[in-house]
Scaffold this active site. Structure first.
Site, PDB file in Angstrom:
ATOM      1  N   TYR A  47     -44.573  61.967 -34.353  1.00 47.70           N
ATOM      2  CA  TYR A  47     -45.186  61.888 -33.639  1.00 47.70           C
ATOM      3  C   TYR A  47     -45.605  63.030 -32.575  1.00 47.70           C
ATOM      4  O   TYR A  47     -46.850  62.780 -32.005  1.00 47.70           O
ATOM      5  CB  TYR A  47     -44.621  60.375 -32.705  1.00 47.70           C
ATOM      6  CG  TYR A  47     -45.388  60.013 -31.411  1.00 47.70           C
ATOM      7  CD1 TYR A  47     -46.739  59.207 -31.432  1.00 47.70           C
ATOM      8  CD2 TYR A  47     -45.020  60.128 -30.022  1.00 47.70           C
ATOM      9  CE1 TYR A  47     -47.508  58.708 -30.923  1.00 47.70           C
ATOM     10  CE2 TYR A  47     -46.210  59.081 -29.432  1.00 47.70           C
ATOM     11  CZ  TYR A  47     -46.839  59.039 -29.516  1.00 47.70           C
ATOM     12  OH  TYR A  47     -48.015  58.598 -28.744  1.00 47.70           O
ATOM     13  N   LYS A  59     -54.400  59.758 -33.648  1.00 41.37           N
ATOM     14  CA  LYS A  59     -53.421  58.316 -34.082  1.00 41.37           C
ATOM     15  C   LYS A  59     -54.633  57.653 -35.304  1.00 41.37           C
ATOM     16  O   LYS A  59     -53.934  57.292 -35.610  1.00 41.37           O
ATOM     17  CB  LYS A  59     -53.312  57.335 -32.542  1.00 41.37           C
ATOM     18  CG  LYS A  59     -52.330  57.556 -31.913  1.00 41.37           C
ATOM     19  CD  LYS A  59     -52.072  57.028 -30.841  1.00 41.37           C
ATOM     20  CE  LYS A  59     -51.183  57.163 -29.686  1.00 41.37           C
ATOM     21  NZ  LYS A  59     -51.195  58.059 -28.731  1.00 41.37           N
ATOM     22  N   TYR A  83     -57.729  52.256 -24.941  1.00 38.61           N
ATOM     23  CA  TYR A  83     -56.935  51.040 -23.996  1.00 38.61           C
ATOM     24  C   TYR A  83     -57.470  50.014 -23.393  1.00 38.61           C
ATOM     25  O   TYR A  83     -58.168  49.021 -23.675  1.00 38.61           O
ATOM     26  CB  TYR A  83     -55.683  51.920 -23.538  1.00 38.61           C
ATOM     27  CG  TYR A  83     -55.726  53.308 -23.928  1.00 38.61           C
ATOM     28  CD1 TYR A  83     -54.887  52.905 -25.646  1.00 38.61           C
ATOM     29  CD2 TYR A  83     -56.046  54.551 -24.378  1.00 38.61           C
ATOM     30  CE1 TYR A  83     -53.991  54.324 -26.207  1.00 38.61           C
ATOM     31  CE2 TYR A  83     -55.846  55.950 -25.220  1.00 38.61           C
ATOM     32  CZ  TYR A  83     -55.183  55.069 -25.427  1.00 38.61           C
ATOM     33  OH  TYR A  83     -54.258  55.807 -26.990  1.00 38.61           O
ATOM     34  N   SER A 143     -53.661  61.479 -28.220  1.00 37.14           N
ATOM     35  CA  SER A 143     -53.743  60.120 -28.230  1.00 37.14           C
ATOM     36  C   SER A 143     -54.777  60.543 -30.209  1.00 37.14           C
ATOM     37  O   SER A 143     -54.862  59.310 -30.664  1.00 37.14           O
ATOM     38  CB  SER A 143     -54.378  59.183 -28.245  1.00 37.14           C
ATOM     39  OG  SER A 143     -52.628  58.842 -27.221  1.00 37.14           O
ATOM     40  N   VAL A 199     -54.988  62.095 -23.497  1.00 40.39           N
ATOM     41  CA  VAL A 199     -54.892  62.474 -22.475  1.00 40.39           C
ATOM     42  C   VAL A 199     -54.638  64.289 -22.648  1.00 40.39           C
ATOM     43  O   VAL A 199     -54.921  65.067 -20.911  1.00 40.39           O
ATOM     44  CB  VAL A 199     -53.389  62.057 -21.944  1.00 40.39           C
ATOM     45  CG1 VAL A 199     -52.515  60.895 -22.016  1.00 40.39           C
ATOM     46  CG2 VAL A 199     -51.962  62.522 -22.906  1.00 40.39           C
TER      47      VAL A 199
HETATM   48  O1  DON Z   1     -47.317  59.630 -26.352  1.00 43.86           O
HETATM   49  C1  DON Z   1     -48.020  60.339 -25.499  1.00 43.86           C
HETATM   50  O2  DON Z   1     -47.710  59.399 -24.551  1.00 43.86           O
HETATM   51  C2  DON Z   1     -48.812  60.725 -25.613  1.00 43.86           C
HETATM   52  N1  DON Z   1     -48.814  61.897 -26.672  1.00 43.86           N
HETATM   53  C3  DON Z   1     -50.443  60.527 -25.854  1.00 43.86           C
HETATM   54  C4  DON Z   1     -50.697  59.587 -24.786  1.00 43.86           C
HETATM   55  C5  DON Z   1     -52.913  59.761 -25.251  1.00 43.86           C
HETATM   56  O3  DON Z   1     -52.863  60.397 -25.711  1.00 43.86           O
HETATM   57  C6  DON Z   1     -53.546  58.811 -24.595  1.00 43.86           C
HETATM   58  N2  DON Z   1     -54.552  58.520 -24.860  1.00 43.86           N
HETATM   59  N3  DON Z   1     -55.427  58.487 -23.331  1.00 43.86           N
END
Ligand code: DON
Length: 304
Positions: A189, A67, A240, A64, A258
């Site tokens: 994405y 993003k 978040y 993320s 993550v």
């Molecule tokens: O879309 C997802 O769930 C993962 N590619 C990214 C989520 C993420 O990194 C949330 N951050 N803490």
């Protein structure tokens, strides 16, 4: 400037004593293969000096954190019109939550939750000739490093288990806030999330948010107003349902992923990246947050 070298060595020593390192993400199967004992930290100050400790040269999945980079590119292309498609309010919900999206007619709360980044991906696909290549070149250009690349095995792994992202994209599409088809948008994405970088590479990319939009090579990527706004979104939405806790403990704008990475920065002073794959129950790196709390407490440097 504080003595970052000795502070980083104290922090690395203290976090290595922690027995509970959190849990490595497993909902993207490929991420679960990472060694939970890895720990890296890297600081890049405004003069371009790097301080690093531990596994700071090892690449990990930035997830993320990408993003912010996709937002930065899309914001440059659309200027303020981008906010017709995505909001700027914290969600107070987990990164993959769906209920607000239904209630708010397919306009995601902010660009740093999954739904928001899916809309940003859609915008980039509509505006770029070769979206995946152009985005990669954008990130490489900022870092001045052509070795940065997507990790195809992570992108494929996420596509296989990305049920909630498919749900979000379809919901957004049903409200007509997605112009391209769901499969194309999610492929882009997932690739953005799969970018593989080390702490030492990531600090160079996030240097632009610390250094008034200018990269280390002194090329300008963002005007001051956009830098201010992206940093504000990182502060309020970067973690978040733990954004308040991060502001409270660390006091810097930042973004987690993550894969266990966290970036944070003090405008006009320094940018820092930590990597420790074990996550807390909110999906943010447990030791990364701990290390950053120690950093801002020991140096007395935060935006507050
Ligand atoms: O879309 C997802 O769930 C993962 N590619 C990214 C989520 C993420 O990194 C949330 N951050 N803490």
């Amino acid at each position: 400037m504080p003595n970052f070298e000795s502070i980083l060595s104290t922090i690395a020593q203290e976090v290595s004593n922690e027995t509970d390192k959190g849990r490595v993400a497993s909902y993207i199967p490929e991420l679960s293969c990472v060694d939970p004992n890895k720990f890296g930290i890297s600081i890049l100050d405004k003069d371009g000096t790097t301080y690093a400790m531990g596994d700071s040269k090892e690449k990990f999945s930035i997830q993320s954190i990408s993003k912010v980079l996709a937002l930065s590119m899309a914001y440059s292309l659309l200027d303020e019109r981008i906010w017709e498609r995505v909001g700027v309010e914290p969600s107070g919900d987990p990164f993959n939550h769906l209920s607000l999206l239904e209630m708010e007619n397919g306009v995601p709360r902010n660009p740093l939750i999954n739904a928001g980044a899916i809309v940003v991906s859609d915008i980039l696909i509509s505006h770029l000739k070769h979206p995946k290549t152009d985005f990669l070149e954008y990130v490489r250009g900022i870092a001045g490093d052509n070795s940065i690349d997507y990790d195809e095995s992570v992108a494929v792994s996420e596509r296989k288990t990305g049920f909630r992202n498919y749900a979000a994209a379809n919901l957004i599409k049903s409200f007509d806030n997605l112009k391209n088809d769901v499969e194309t948008v999610l492929d882009f994405y997932f690739h953005c999330c799969s970018l593989s970088m080390s702490c030492e590479q990531l600090v160079k990319v996030f240097y632009i948010f610390m250094n008034r939009g200018n990269c280390l090579q002194n090329n300008n990527y963002l005007d001051l107003s956009k830098v201010k706004r992206i940093n504000a979104i990182m502060l309020t939405c970067g973690f978040y349902d733990e954004a308040g806790e991060f502001a409270f403990e660390v006091g810097l704008p930042g973004k987690s992923g993550v894969g266990g990475g966290i970036v944070a920065l003090l405008p006009n002073e320094f940018c820092v990246v930590t990597w420790s794959p074990g996550l807390n129950e909110k999906g943010n790196s447990k030791l990364g947050m701990m290390a950053l709390e120690k950093l801002t407490t020991m140096t007395g440097l935060s935006i507050f």
